[in-house]
Scaffold this motif. Structure first.
Motif, PDB file in Angstrom:
ATOM      1  N   ASP A 208       0.811  -1.225   0.000  1.00  0.00           N
ATOM      2  CA  ASP A 208       0.000   0.000   0.000  1.00  0.00           C
ATOM      3  C   ASP A 208       0.845   1.275   0.000  1.00  0.00           C
ATOM      4  N   GLY A 209       2.131   1.155  -0.349  1.00  0.00           N
ATOM      5  CA  GLY A 209       2.994   2.328  -0.370  1.00  0.00           C
ATOM      6  C   GLY A 209       3.214   2.933   1.000  1.00  0.00           C
ATOM      7  N   ALA A 210       3.019   2.124   2.055  1.00  0.00           N
ATOM      8  CA  ALA A 210       3.057   2.663   3.423  1.00  0.00           C
ATOM      9  C   ALA A 210       4.413   3.246   3.782  1.00  0.00           C
ATOM     10  N   LEU A 211       5.488   2.600   3.360  1.00  0.00           N
ATOM     11  CA  LEU A 211       6.827   3.115   3.686  1.00  0.00           C
ATOM     12  C   LEU A 211       7.105   4.401   2.918  1.00  0.00           C
ATOM     13  N   ALA A 212       6.777   4.404   1.640  1.00  0.00           N
ATOM     14  CA  ALA A 212       7.007   5.608   0.831  1.00  0.00           C
ATOM     15  C   ALA A 212       6.211   6.792   1.365  1.00  0.00           C
ATOM     16  N   ALA A 213       5.018   6.523   1.890  1.00  0.00           N
ATOM     17  CA  ALA A 213       4.157   7.597   2.397  1.00  0.00           C
ATOM     18  C   ALA A 213       4.787   8.309   3.585  1.00  0.00           C
ATOM     19  N   ARG A 214       5.693   7.621   4.290  1.00  0.00           N
ATOM     20  CA  ARG A 214       6.325   8.226   5.461  1.00  0.00           C
ATOM     21  C   ARG A 214       7.644   8.910   5.122  1.00  0.00           C
ATOM     22  N   GLY A 215       8.038   8.854   3.842  1.00  0.00           N
ATOM     23  CA  GLY A 215       9.318   9.432   3.448  1.00  0.00           C
ATOM     24  C   GLY A 215       9.175  10.755   2.729  1.00  0.00           C
ATOM     25  N   GLU A 216      10.307  11.351   2.427  1.00  0.00           N
ATOM     26  CA  GLU A 216      10.366  12.603   1.682  1.00  0.00           C
ATOM     27  C   GLU A 216      11.197  12.403   0.426  1.00  0.00           C
ATOM     28  N   VAL A 217      10.763  13.017  -0.660  1.00  0.00           N
ATOM     29  CA  VAL A 217      11.487  12.911  -1.925  1.00  0.00           C
ATOM     30  C   VAL A 217      12.793  13.690  -1.828  1.00  0.00           C
ATOM     31  N   ASP A 218      13.887  13.042  -2.200  1.00  0.00           N
ATOM     32  CA  ASP A 218      15.197  13.685  -2.250  1.00  0.00           C
ATOM     33  C   ASP A 218      15.352  14.285  -3.653  1.00  0.00           C
ATOM     34  N   GLY A 219      15.233  15.608  -3.743  1.00  0.00           N
ATOM     35  CA  GLY A 219      15.236  16.271  -5.044  1.00  0.00           C
ATOM     36  C   GLY A 219      16.519  16.068  -5.827  1.00  0.00           C
ATOM     37  N   ARG A 220      17.669  16.113  -5.136  1.00  0.00           N
ATOM     38  CA  ARG A 220      18.942  15.941  -5.837  1.00  0.00           C
ATOM     39  C   ARG A 220      19.083  14.520  -6.373  1.00  0.00           C
ATOM     40  N   LEU A 221      18.678  13.558  -5.571  1.00  0.00           N
ATOM     41  CA  LEU A 221      18.743  12.166  -6.012  1.00  0.00           C
ATOM     42  C   LEU A 221      17.787  11.925  -7.179  1.00  0.00           C
ATOM     43  N   LEU A 222      16.593  12.481  -7.086  1.00  0.00           N
ATOM     44  CA  LEU A 222      15.631  12.324  -8.173  1.00  0.00           C
ATOM     45  C   LEU A 222      16.191  12.899  -9.471  1.00  0.00           C
ATOM     46  N   HIS A 223      16.813  14.070  -9.397  1.00  0.00           N
ATOM     47  CA  HIS A 223      17.392  14.690 -10.587  1.00  0.00           C
ATOM     48  C   HIS A 223      18.464  13.783 -11.202  1.00  0.00           C
TER      49      HIS A 223
END
Length: 398
Positions: A208-223
């Motif tokens: 259910d995406g439970a772990l991802a829901a508790r995290g924050e997107v790392d903008g530099r890593l995403l880039h």
């Protein structure tokens, strides 16, 4: 013709067996979904399969064992579907098998390998089996994927605007109404790989995406991740776990002391972003989505936020359960093969010409080919029955 489609995707979590009645009348192919069953791979087989996937080096003895084990798993699902959904009336089985390698090199696909020996399926059911669908398209110069694009093109033809079909499995792919089709990149492949790595193999996916829901997107890593060269390649193009696996995460530094929840949030955004970019690039006015990734509410919600102006609806709304849509698509491919009709669109796969797909394993009584159809269908109509259940549960449930 009553056909059972057998499918296990790049998430390799289960075998889906969907049964449909198909009839061809002039230029219209009608599909009546009857129901489906889904059986998870047993833990030992799934572990062996996971250990054998790229970039692992695997002895031929293990390939043989996997081919047999997967074939038996597909056979068991086929037996159940024929008994529980078809009242033992199925006439043909169409088996996708389990993709274990897609040989991409120099911008071309040179070969593809699906395991799950169809002889086990024919022996267990007594029915003829069409299998090994992808290889013929590859031999004709195509990508061998996305293979269900023809079904999507026929099914969505006539809808207003530019409806785009989306499937989110281990790898995500889209099909546009002009025939443009391609893998957008990872669906759940990197998410699942990260969960297995961080949990030491205890967990197979982020429920259910439970772990991802508790995290924050790392903008530099995403880039950095969005700089993957695959995303800039022109269509038609395909990819797989040969690229997007745990080693990919390691090389990107995602497994070096990072917080699990933040990595999963970032990978969820990566999947949603690359899909959204692809959907916009083909000019979509509507997205009809299916696949296991749509059962992840965080991923599905993120995608809907990114595509705020473009409606994203589950394929269930159009009559094909999102969880079993690809298995139903293979009933169509098997039906077309049985009637001597091509099941590819070269605009989608890049092949030199359309091809009749697959290899036939006869059943106990052999196989009597139907009369060849004069010309291929121009549209697919899904005729939803009033009641279509499998094992007492609604179609598409697990």
């Amino acid at each position: 013709m009553l056909v059972i489609g057998l499918m296990s995707g790049t998430s390799y979590d289960a075998v889906d067996a969907a049964a449909a009645e198909l009839r061809l009348d002039g230029d219209t192919l009608t599909l009546r979904p009857l129901g489906m069953v889904s059986a998870s791979y047993d833990a030992a087989l799934r572990a062996s399969l996971a250990a054998a996937l790229p970039p692992a080096a695997v002895p031929l003895a293990e390939v043989c064992r996997l081919d047999t084990g997967i074939g038996r798993a597909f056979a068991a699902a086929a037996v159940r579907a024929n008994r529980e959904v078809c009242a033992e009336r199925a006439e043909l089985l169409a088996s996708h098998g389990q993709t274990v390698f897609h040989w991409a090199e120099g911008g071309r696909i040179h070969g593809t390998l699906q395991l799950g020996q169809p002889a086990w399926i024919a022996e267990a059911t007594g029915l003829p089996v069409v299998a090994d669908f992808r290889a013929r398209d590859v031999a004709a110069g195509g990508q061998g994927a996305p293979l269900v694009s023809l079904v999507d093109l026929l099914w969505l033809r006539g809808r207003p605007g530019r409806p785009v079909a989306l499937n989110i499995g281990g790898i995500a792919n889209v099909t546009a109404p002009d025939g443009t089709a391609f893998d957008t990149g990872p669906g759940c492949a990197l998410l699942d790989a990260a969960v297995r790595e961080f949990s030491g193999g205890r967990l197979a996916y982020d429920a259910d995406g439970a772990l991802a829901a508790r995290g924050e997107v790392d903008g530099r890593l995403l880039h950095r991740l969005l700089g993957e060269p695959y995303y800039a390649l022109p269509a038609p193009k395909t990819t797989g776990k040969e690229v997007f696996h745990a080693g990919y995460l390691r090389s990107a530094g995602l497994l070096d002391g990072a917080r699990t929840e933040d990595v999963l949030a970032t990978l969820t955004m990566l999947t949603a972003r690359t899909i959204a970019d692809a959907v916009r690039a083909v000019g979509a006015t509507e997205v009809v989505a299916s696949g296991g990734g749509m059962r992840n509410p965080v991923l599905a919600g993120t995608l809907r936020e990114l595509l705020a102006e473009i409606p994203v609806r589950a394929s269930d709304e159009l009559g094909l359960p999102a969880a079993a849509k690809e298995a139903y698509a293979f009933t169509v491919l098997g039906f077309l093969t049985a009637h001597g009709l091509p099941a590819t669109d070269p605009r989608s796969t890049g092949a030199r010409h359309p091809s009749v797909l697959g290899s036939l394993t006869p059943g106990t009584a052999g196989f009597r080919w139907p009369e060849p159809a004069e010309y291929p269908p121009q549209r697919l109509v899904v005729e939803t029955p009033e009641r279509a259940t499998a094992n007492g549960t609604p179609v598409g449930s697990r």
